[in-house]
Write a protein that holds these residues in place. Structure first.
Motif, PDB file in Angstrom:
ATOM      1  N   LEU A 167      89.780 -70.798 -75.485  1.00 35.09           N
ATOM      2  CA  LEU A 167      88.905 -69.686 -75.877  1.00 35.09           C
ATOM      3  C   LEU A 167      87.418 -69.920 -74.850  1.00 35.09           C
ATOM      4  O   LEU A 167      86.929 -68.819 -74.475  1.00 35.09           O
ATOM      5  CB  LEU A 167      88.534 -69.766 -77.291  1.00 35.09           C
ATOM      6  CG  LEU A 167      87.489 -68.708 -77.938  1.00 35.09           C
ATOM      7  CD1 LEU A 167      88.115 -67.431 -77.817  1.00 35.09           C
ATOM      8  CD2 LEU A 167      87.140 -68.889 -79.361  1.00 35.09           C
ATOM      9  N   GLU A 168      87.305 -71.062 -75.053  1.00 38.57           N
ATOM     10  CA  GLU A 168      85.908 -71.384 -73.994  1.00 38.57           C
ATOM     11  C   GLU A 168      86.166 -70.922 -72.611  1.00 38.57           C
ATOM     12  O   GLU A 168      85.494 -70.303 -71.778  1.00 38.57           O
ATOM     13  CB  GLU A 168      85.629 -72.916 -74.072  1.00 38.57           C
ATOM     14  CG  GLU A 168      84.383 -73.258 -73.382  1.00 38.57           C
ATOM     15  CD  GLU A 168      84.070 -74.674 -73.470  1.00 38.57           C
ATOM     16  OE1 GLU A 168      83.531 -75.266 -72.668  1.00 38.57           O
ATOM     17  OE2 GLU A 168      84.549 -75.299 -74.525  1.00 38.57           O
ATOM     18  N   LYS A 172      84.193 -68.211 -70.263  1.00 32.16           N
ATOM     19  CA  LYS A 172      83.648 -68.324 -69.099  1.00 32.16           C
ATOM     20  C   LYS A 172      84.026 -67.280 -68.040  1.00 32.16           C
ATOM     21  O   LYS A 172      83.312 -66.769 -67.311  1.00 32.16           O
ATOM     22  CB  LYS A 172      83.736 -69.773 -68.722  1.00 32.16           C
ATOM     23  CG  LYS A 172      82.987 -70.860 -69.406  1.00 32.16           C
ATOM     24  CD  LYS A 172      83.449 -72.222 -68.890  1.00 32.16           C
ATOM     25  CE  LYS A 172      82.532 -73.111 -69.630  1.00 32.16           C
ATOM     26  NZ  LYS A 172      82.902 -74.444 -69.230  1.00 32.16           N
ATOM     27  N   ALA A 173      85.413 -66.859 -67.983  1.00 31.67           N
ATOM     28  CA  ALA A 173      85.557 -66.161 -67.069  1.00 31.67           C
ATOM     29  C   ALA A 173      85.343 -64.629 -67.265  1.00 31.67           C
ATOM     30  O   ALA A 173      84.864 -63.962 -66.422  1.00 31.67           O
ATOM     31  CB  ALA A 173      87.271 -66.138 -67.274  1.00 31.67           C
ATOM     32  N   ILE A 180      81.634 -60.164 -65.904  1.00 32.11           N
ATOM     33  CA  ILE A 180      80.622 -59.393 -66.262  1.00 32.11           C
ATOM     34  C   ILE A 180      79.579 -59.378 -65.279  1.00 32.11           C
ATOM     35  O   ILE A 180      78.542 -58.320 -64.740  1.00 32.11           O
ATOM     36  CB  ILE A 180      79.898 -59.499 -67.646  1.00 32.11           C
ATOM     37  CG1 ILE A 180      81.212 -58.927 -68.700  1.00 32.11           C
ATOM     38  CG2 ILE A 180      78.589 -59.071 -67.930  1.00 32.11           C
ATOM     39  CD1 ILE A 180      81.001 -59.448 -70.129  1.00 32.11           C
ATOM     40  N   GLU A 181      79.018 -60.641 -64.990  1.00 29.03           N
ATOM     41  CA  GLU A 181      77.923 -60.949 -63.886  1.00 29.03           C
ATOM     42  C   GLU A 181      78.016 -60.224 -62.640  1.00 29.03           C
ATOM     43  O   GLU A 181      77.369 -59.754 -61.858  1.00 29.03           O
ATOM     44  CB  GLU A 181      77.710 -62.443 -63.853  1.00 29.03           C
ATOM     45  CG  GLU A 181      77.015 -63.034 -65.022  1.00 29.03           C
ATOM     46  CD  GLU A 181      76.798 -64.819 -64.852  1.00 29.03           C
ATOM     47  OE1 GLU A 181      77.520 -65.150 -63.731  1.00 29.03           O
ATOM     48  OE2 GLU A 181      76.268 -65.143 -65.736  1.00 29.03           O
TER      49      GLU A 181
END
Length: 77
Positions: free
Chosen positions: A60-61, A65-66, A71-72
């Protein structure tokens, strides 16, 4: 005849001890514990459940992060 008898008895003792140690190794127990005791189901479930929760948390982490990274990248465009 006496040597054959002694050799046979030594072989049998070694076989019994070796089997006990092998069972303990296979079950992941300490070597010199009793190989014929029942496995504690509660401890096994807690251990397995903890491992599953830990792995799912890591997955999940990583997916979070992906997603943040994607999004960035989209906001920069």
């Amino acid at each position: 005849m006496k040597k054959i008898k002694l050799t046979f008895i030594s072989f049998m003792i070694g076989l019994i001890v070796g089997m006990g140690l092998g069972i303990n190794i296979g079950k992941g127990k300490p070597l010199f514990s009793n190989p014929f005791t029942g496995q504690d189901l509660e401890k096994t479930i807690k251990k397995t459940g903890g491992e599953i929760i830990e792995k799912s948390g890591k997955a999940l982490e990583e997916s979070g992060k992906a997603l943040q990274k994607e999004i960035e990248e989209n906001l920069k465009k």
